[in-house]
Design an enzyme around this catalytic site. Structure first.
Site, short mmCIF file in Angstrom:
data_model
loop_
_atom_site.label_atom_id
_atom_site.label_comp_id
_atom_site.label_asym_id
_atom_site.label_seq_id
_atom_site.Cartn_x
_atom_site.Cartn_y
_atom_site.Cartn_z
N ALA B 30 0.66 -1.36 0.21
CA ALA B 30 0.00 0.08 0.02
C ALA B 30 0.80 1.39 0.16
O ALA B 30 0.27 2.25 -0.58
CB ALA B 30 -0.91 -0.25 1.12
N VAL B 34 9.35 -2.36 -3.77
CA VAL B 34 10.57 -2.84 -3.32
C VAL B 34 11.44 -3.48 -4.85
O VAL B 34 10.69 -4.07 -5.47
CB VAL B 34 10.51 -3.81 -2.28
CG1 VAL B 34 12.26 -4.13 -2.12
CG2 VAL B 34 9.95 -3.06 -1.15
N ASP B 136 3.40 -4.34 13.25
CA ASP B 136 3.03 -4.81 12.19
C ASP B 136 3.96 -6.20 11.93
O ASP B 136 4.22 -6.59 10.88
CB ASP B 136 3.36 -4.16 10.78
CG ASP B 136 2.55 -4.69 9.68
OD1 ASP B 136 1.61 -5.68 9.77
OD2 ASP B 136 2.72 -4.47 8.43
#
Lengths: 192, 449
Positions: B30, B34, B136
């Site tokens: 989101a 990478v 996270d």
């Protein structure tokens, strides 16, 4: 009085309300199997007040309309009847006047199946989930949402004292000319 | 002088292409993309993380700066960030992650699993010693190198709970309040970001100045934060990080599966002693979210990571997610069906949680218990997960405490990193002794002594 709305769901006007909760024997309360949530609540008047079997307590919303009660099941269930306890004498402008019932797999695909207008109700109000077609006696769903669209006297927040949700019993007791209740009688009451 | 035009591709950023050859995109989420790249100076593989959200970028940079030198945290080599451009972080490249390990399924020995657990605990312990809450933790954020070193990555949602020189007020103002003082502080806030980015940009544009060193960059950042960052705002919204439950801060797609359609904000009454004020409850990935987050808490602590770690460990041991909820209510429902009812007895203070009054479950007379969720696991494995999966955050074992757990000192011992690519010691091949393998043309010859 029932009238067809543009969406095809049933819109009904209900007045009064029953002081006693009377439900068919072949229905069972399904709410205990569900996760219940509300769009907002006043501290001390939360969602648990809808399920505590106490008519003195109530859920009070605390936000903008519509006020929502979400009933989510882990498995698909058959639901036939919703019963609300609302009391215009006690709650006045907090009493719901227009209620919408929606069903679906989740929040993403809820469909309105019924809209009901309540006229100064006091007591248990029965909302059948059967459709216009008499063969549609129940809804098969993962989720039910009860939306309070408006209140009496243009009230903002709402009070609902109890909500019960009923579905057909998995193995209903067969109707007998005589009310046999012992296991032996019921065992031999039908041809196997 | 006008700022340089916005370039939409990492391939077109000269300051990056001068030092790195960008190969291919290896992942996207989101808030970031990478890429794999080669460092031109020495041919080393690196990961270039292009972060599209400035707050996420600054959080990740700050956290990785504090954790520099930690063995089990991904290394930040450098970063590129200037006005009107996405931040690009240059990180060490790691080939796989725990999610892939779990996905491959069988063939992972208990010793190897223990080795990964020890490294995961070391990473989390390192974060928590530095008062960083990751927020996270999930299998895909534990990266694994070719030689078996596990490193924690993706600090885009991390928060530093105590930081010198940053004294946020005790109470956050309500979101969207039309107040001149707020308007003034938000103007300062945006000015300070552009100042910071301009400073970095100047360094790139003026060859005499050279690139800002990490130390200089963070000295400036800290000064600006102390001066201007009155409130910490959350990703993509101008909602302060705090004062809101998931319902207010999640994306539209999340709202579709959440308690109700619409946006609601909660007044955060108890800020507690946290210098940063309130936090947001809408963080992390649902399956790994602690119950206090699901109930909209805004004054949680490091313990949310410990719950997530318990879920990760359970998944590592069973190869299945522990609580795979389809919505926030369903997530809580699954937890309750396993652990039992939430009340003041099991979780003191639970009634103070913002959404506690809004969600109710039927009485669970016979909760299934964690044992039922981990059917093929040993009692010691279940016991380890149980130490993390508690309703009451205060009862969850810390990472440091778990590192001392007897589970890690009993056979089979955690596999040392150097042995990750070797054949398991209990392999069936061992009984054959040494094998002589010779190939002649298309033939393969195996000699068993």
């Amino acid at each position: 009085m029932a009238a067809e709305s543009s969406e095809g769901e049933e819109e009904t006007k209900l007045s009064g309300g029953n002081q006693l909760l009377i439900v068919d024997d072949d229905l069972t309360e399904m709410g205990k199997k569900a996760a219940w949530s509300v769009s907002s609540c006043k501290p001390g008047n939360g969602v648990s007040s809808l399920r505590d079997d106490n008519l003195e307590t109530y859920w009070q919303s605390d936000g903008g309309q519509p006020h929502l009660v979400n009933i989510q099941f882990q498995k698909k269930v058959r639901l036939q009847l919703i019963v609300l306890y609302v009391d215009f004498k006690l709650d006045e402008s907090y009493t719901p006047s227009k209620v919408s019932i929606r069903a679906g797999d989740g929040f993403h695909n809820l469909k309105e199946i019924k809209t009901v207008e309540l006229v100064k109700p006091t007591g248990w109000v029965y909302l059948s989930l059967s459709g216009v077609d008499p063969r549609d006696t129940f809804v098969n769903t993962f989720m039910l949402q009860i939306a309070v669209l408006s209140n009496h006297l243009n009230g903002r927040d709402t009070h609902v004292r109890q909500i019960k949700v009923y579905g057909p019993r998995p193995n209903p007791i067969p109707h007998q000319p005589f009310q046999f209740t012992s296991r032996e009688f019921i065992t031999y009451s039908s041809i196997r | 002088m006008d700022p340089p035009p916005k370039t939409w591709s990492i391939h077109m950023r000269s300051e990056i292409t001068a030092k790195y050859e960008v190969l291919n995109r290896v992942g996207s989420g989101a808030y970031a993309d990478v890429y794999r790249a080669i460092r031109l100076s020495d041919g080393a593989s690196v990961a270039l993380k292009e972060v599209h959200d400035s707050q996420s970028a600054s959080r990740e940079i700050e956290a990785l700066r504090l954790l520099k030198g930690s063995r089990n945290v991904v290394v930040l080599h450098e970063f590129f960030w200037r006005e009107d451009e996405d931040a690009v972080l240059v990180l060490e490249f790691l080939g796989t992650d725990l999610a892939a390990v779990i996905g491959e399924g069988d063939g992972v020995g208990v010793g190897e699993i223990k080795g990964w657990m020890v490294q995961a605990l070391s990473a989390v312990d390192e974060c928590h010693r530095n008062m960083i809450v990751h927020r996270d933790l999930k299998p895909s954020n534990f990266l694994v190198s070719d030689d078996g070193v596990l490193k924690l990555g993706d600090f885009g949602q991390a928060r530093i709970l105590v930081e010198s020189g940053f004294n946020a007020p005790q109470e956050n103002p309500p979101p969207y309040e039309d107040d001149t003082s707020n308007a003034e502080s938000s103007t300062q806030h945006s000015e300070s970001i552009s100042q910071l980015v301009n400073l970095n940009q100047t360094a790139y544009e003026n060859p005499n100045l050279g690139t800002l060193s990490h130390e200089e960059y963070f000295r400036v950042l800290d000064e600006m934060k102390t001066k201007s960052y009155s409130y910490d705002t959350d990703k993509d919204t101008n909602i302060y990080d705090g004062n809101t439950s998931c319902l207010a801060t999640c994306t539209t797609s999340d709202i579709d599966d959440d308690l109700c359609k619409g946006s609601f904000t909660y007044e955060a009454e108890e800020v507690g002693g946290n210098e940063l004020g309130c936090l947001t409850s809408c963080v992390g990935t649902r399956w790994f979210q602690a119950p206090e987050l699901l109930y909209g808490s805004t004054d949680y602590g490091l313990e949310v990571d410990l719950w997530s770690l318990g879920c990760v460990f359970a998944e590592l041991l069973t190869l299945k997610p522990l609580f795979p909820g389809t919505s926030d209510v369903d997530q809580l429902s699954r937890i309750v069906s396993v652990l039992g009812n939430i009340d003041e007895e099991t979780w003191p203070g639970c009634h103070k949680l913002p959404d506690y009054g809004s969600i109710s479950f039927g009485e669970v007379e016979n909760p299934s218990g964690l044992e039922a969720c981990m059917p093929n696991c040993t009692p010691d494995e279940v016991s380890l997960v149980k130490r993390l999966i508690f309703y009451d955050p205060a009862k969850r074992a810390t990472a440091m405490e778990l590192l001392q757990d007897k589970y890690f000192s009993e056979e089979p011992l955690p596999v040392p990193i150097s042995e990750y690519n070797e054949v398991d010691s209990d392999s069936a091949l061992e009984e054959f002794g040494t094998l002589n393998i010779t190939t002649t043309g298309s033939d393969l010859s195996i000699q068993i002594p």
